[in-house]
Design a protein around this motif. Sequence first.
Motif, short mmCIF file in Angstrom:
data_model
loop_
_atom_site.label_atom_id
_atom_site.label_comp_id
_atom_site.label_asym_id
_atom_site.label_seq_id
_atom_site.Cartn_x
_atom_site.Cartn_y
_atom_site.Cartn_z
N SER A 17 0.85 -1.20 0.00
CA SER A 17 0.00 0.00 0.00
C SER A 17 0.88 1.24 0.00
O SER A 17 2.10 1.16 -0.14
N THR A 18 0.28 2.39 0.16
CA THR A 18 1.03 3.64 0.05
C THR A 18 2.13 3.73 1.10
O THR A 18 3.25 4.14 0.81
N GLN A 19 1.81 3.33 2.32
CA GLN A 19 2.74 3.58 3.42
C GLN A 19 3.40 2.33 3.99
O GLN A 19 4.30 2.44 4.82
N GLY A 73 -1.86 -4.37 -4.75
CA GLY A 73 -1.00 -3.19 -4.83
C GLY A 73 -1.83 -1.92 -4.84
O GLY A 73 -2.97 -1.92 -5.33
N GLN A 74 -1.29 -0.84 -4.30
CA GLN A 74 -1.94 0.46 -4.45
C GLN A 74 -2.18 0.64 -5.94
O GLN A 74 -1.30 0.36 -6.76
N GLN A 75 -3.38 1.09 -6.30
CA GLN A 75 -3.71 1.15 -7.72
C GLN A 75 -3.04 2.33 -8.41
O GLN A 75 -2.66 3.30 -7.75
N HIS A 76 -2.90 2.22 -9.70
CA HIS A 76 -2.50 3.29 -10.63
C HIS A 76 -0.99 3.55 -10.70
O HIS A 76 -0.51 4.03 -11.71
N GLY A 77 -0.23 3.27 -9.64
CA GLY A 77 1.21 3.57 -9.61
C GLY A 77 1.95 2.77 -10.67
O GLY A 77 1.62 1.60 -10.92
N VAL A 97 2.67 7.65 -8.03
CA VAL A 97 1.64 6.83 -7.37
C VAL A 97 0.29 7.56 -7.39
O VAL A 97 0.19 8.69 -7.89
N TRP A 98 -0.72 6.90 -6.82
CA TRP A 98 -2.10 7.36 -6.99
C TRP A 98 -2.36 8.75 -6.40
O TRP A 98 -3.33 9.40 -6.77
N MET A 99 -1.47 9.25 -5.54
CA MET A 99 -1.71 10.57 -4.96
C MET A 99 -1.23 11.69 -5.89
O MET A 99 -1.39 12.86 -5.58
N GLU A 153 -6.10 12.22 -13.31
CA GLU A 153 -4.68 12.57 -13.16
C GLU A 153 -3.87 11.41 -12.61
O GLU A 153 -2.73 11.17 -12.99
N ARG A 154 -4.43 10.68 -11.64
CA ARG A 154 -3.64 9.62 -10.99
C ARG A 154 -3.58 8.34 -11.81
O ARG A 154 -2.78 7.45 -11.52
N PHE A 155 -4.44 8.21 -12.83
CA PHE A 155 -4.47 6.97 -13.60
C PHE A 155 -3.18 6.83 -14.43
O PHE A 155 -2.51 7.81 -14.75
N GLY A 164 -5.21 -4.91 -7.91
CA GLY A 164 -5.23 -3.64 -7.20
C GLY A 164 -5.84 -3.79 -5.82
O GLY A 164 -6.54 -4.78 -5.53
N ASP A 165 -5.61 -2.81 -4.95
CA ASP A 165 -6.10 -2.96 -3.57
C ASP A 165 -7.62 -2.93 -3.49
O ASP A 165 -8.21 -3.64 -2.66
N ASN A 166 -8.26 -2.15 -4.36
CA ASN A 166 -9.73 -2.12 -4.27
C ASN A 166 -10.37 -3.42 -4.76
O ASN A 166 -11.23 -3.97 -4.07
N PRO A 167 -9.95 -3.96 -5.92
CA PRO A 167 -10.45 -5.29 -6.29
C PRO A 167 -10.17 -6.35 -5.20
O PRO A 167 -11.02 -7.19 -4.91
N GLY A 189 -17.27 8.22 -11.02
CA GLY A 189 -17.24 6.82 -10.57
C GLY A 189 -16.37 6.00 -11.52
O GLY A 189 -16.21 6.34 -12.68
N HIS A 190 -15.79 4.93 -10.98
CA HIS A 190 -14.94 4.07 -11.80
C HIS A 190 -15.55 2.69 -11.93
O HIS A 190 -16.24 2.22 -11.03
N VAL A 191 -15.23 2.03 -13.05
CA VAL A 191 -15.53 0.61 -13.18
C VAL A 191 -14.22 -0.13 -13.34
O VAL A 191 -13.40 0.22 -14.19
N PHE A 192 -14.00 -1.08 -12.47
CA PHE A 192 -12.84 -1.96 -12.57
C PHE A 192 -13.36 -3.38 -12.82
O PHE A 192 -14.55 -3.64 -12.72
N VAL A 193 -12.43 -4.31 -13.10
CA VAL A 193 -12.81 -5.71 -13.21
C VAL A 193 -12.58 -6.34 -11.83
O VAL A 193 -11.54 -6.11 -11.20
N SER A 235 -17.77 -1.42 -9.06
CA SER A 235 -17.79 0.04 -9.09
C SER A 235 -16.91 0.55 -7.96
O SER A 235 -16.73 -0.15 -6.95
N LEU A 236 -16.40 1.75 -8.11
CA LEU A 236 -15.66 2.37 -7.00
C LEU A 236 -15.87 3.88 -7.08
O LEU A 236 -15.73 4.47 -8.15
N ILE A 237 -16.23 4.46 -5.98
CA ILE A 237 -16.35 5.92 -5.91
C ILE A 237 -15.59 6.37 -4.67
O ILE A 237 -15.74 5.78 -3.59
C1 XUL Z 1 -8.47 4.14 -6.26
C2 XUL Z 1 -7.36 4.86 -5.62
C3 XUL Z 1 -6.95 4.48 -4.26
C4 XUL Z 1 -5.71 3.66 -4.27
C5 XUL Z 1 -5.21 3.52 -2.83
O1 XUL Z 1 -8.82 4.62 -7.50
O2 XUL Z 1 -6.76 5.73 -6.19
O3 XUL Z 1 -7.98 3.80 -3.60
O4 XUL Z 1 -5.92 2.42 -4.85
O5 XUL Z 1 -4.18 2.65 -2.71
#
Ligand code: XUL
Length: 528
Positions: free
Chosen positions: A11-13, A92-96, A132-134, A165-167, A275-278, A317-321, A329-331
Amino acid sequence: MSRYVLGFDSSTQSLSAVLLDLDQNRIAAGSSVNFDEDLPEYNTVHGVLPGDDCRVAHAPPLVWVAALDRLFHLMRENAWPLAEVKAVSGSGQQHGSVYLNGKAGSVFGNLDPGKSLAGNLADIFSRTTSPVWMDSSTSAECAQITAGMGGDRAMAEATGSIAFERFTGPQIRKFHRQEPDAYRSTDKVALVSSFMASVLGGELAPIDHGDGAGMNLMDIRTRAWCEQALQSTAPGLRGRLPGPAESWRITGKVNPYFADKYGLAPDALNVIWSGDNPCSLVGLGLFRPGDWSISLGTSDTLFGLMRECRVDVEGQGHVFVAPTGDYMSLICFKNGSLARERVRDAYGLDWDAFSAAIGRVAKGNDKRMMLPYFEPEIVPKVLTPGVRRFDLDAHDVPANCRAVVEAQMMSMRNHSSWMGTRPDRIYATGGASRNAAILQIMADVFQSPVISIAVENSAALGAAFRAAHAWHLHAGSRCSWEAIVEPVLTDMRGSTILPDASAAAIYDELCRKYAVREMEVVGGSART
Ligand code: XUL
């Protein structure tokens, strides 16, 4: 003797691991390495490198592999039964993104156990840091890629999200524009998830469909790379992207480095990471379309499984697999506990007093309302923060406590309407899920039962469930997701908070009003 699987969460930290006992259906052990505290030589602050531009957020990828060495060391010290592990996977933290040169593939396969992982891998990068995603520094690239795709709607329809931006796609484009030579010398672009899976598996691992959906590069329906998105992002990108592949793909056995050095079973299977959300979706046991989770953390996130692909063409909102092969979905709402704490602290309350104050005001707050943008908000997009009150006296303590929570829940309800369903039940996680007054407002606004679930690290646990699922598939045993997950989660669920049916009409009306207020302040279309 038991059989085990290992699930990691990069994750991030921090990097965490969960050991799941497959025979006793229980979490046998957990451990974590914090990047800032345990590996100070990498100079991260909250997991990222400090810098002058607050929109830029990069991390050194070597800190993640150094943490992997440290974590395996801890697991061995604490006598984890690593020799009995059947399969390994991770989250993994997503998008990085991680930028690898042509040497990387062979280095992954020939690690020297006499050296550290960081020592082995020091020369495989074409870019020493990973966005990374931030990171929110790619607005120009988002606009360019969106234009190449024919607009927001076309982008969302194709990839599951408008450009963010973070994608990863916008991040790759920025790298290509700012450092064309380094981009040219990049052989492969990995995600955090696929990079870590490559280290553990000893060969370049594919990007999985779940994390691939967070790149603005994958066709969300065919699950192949989207040619137009590739073209609009950077030249020669297709050949630089490994995958995409199903989340249950096994690359082979684990890297002998971990067997030789730490006693991990040499024939344990290496399952690709997601990714961490899936991973959290399966870590919380959300296998039915009506099962949603709301995580009440620093920011609040809402997610749930969808059988069909529905996209939010206008919104955020996002759609992931999903790791099951379905969709999710993820918001993400930035003003989560941050906003609740700001209200609590403004009146000098503790959480008990905050909850008691909520209880002193009628449901619906006599139509008094707050738009709680204490910080810039992701959904709806608010770049300049500011709290707005409507018929709400800032000195009225109970009304303000109720107003901030009602606002958050109404915003979540309105901004999840694109999913086309309402929840049958909501699993609440995160720090504030211990607060019954907050959960009652959640139940009343959504008119759904709410169940708190005390899972410490749902992403790592989800990764362990994914490893177990892939191991069963490999063994030819047809084991359902529920059969793997339910026995482990049962004891972690709290009692059910039921919605008050008499509040349904109140919140129907208020949600409509909230959408209008939001539109007046933020612009865009009203969502109810
Ligand atoms: C999801 C997002 C965050 C990271 C955190 O789109 O940017 O939840 O996945 O690690």
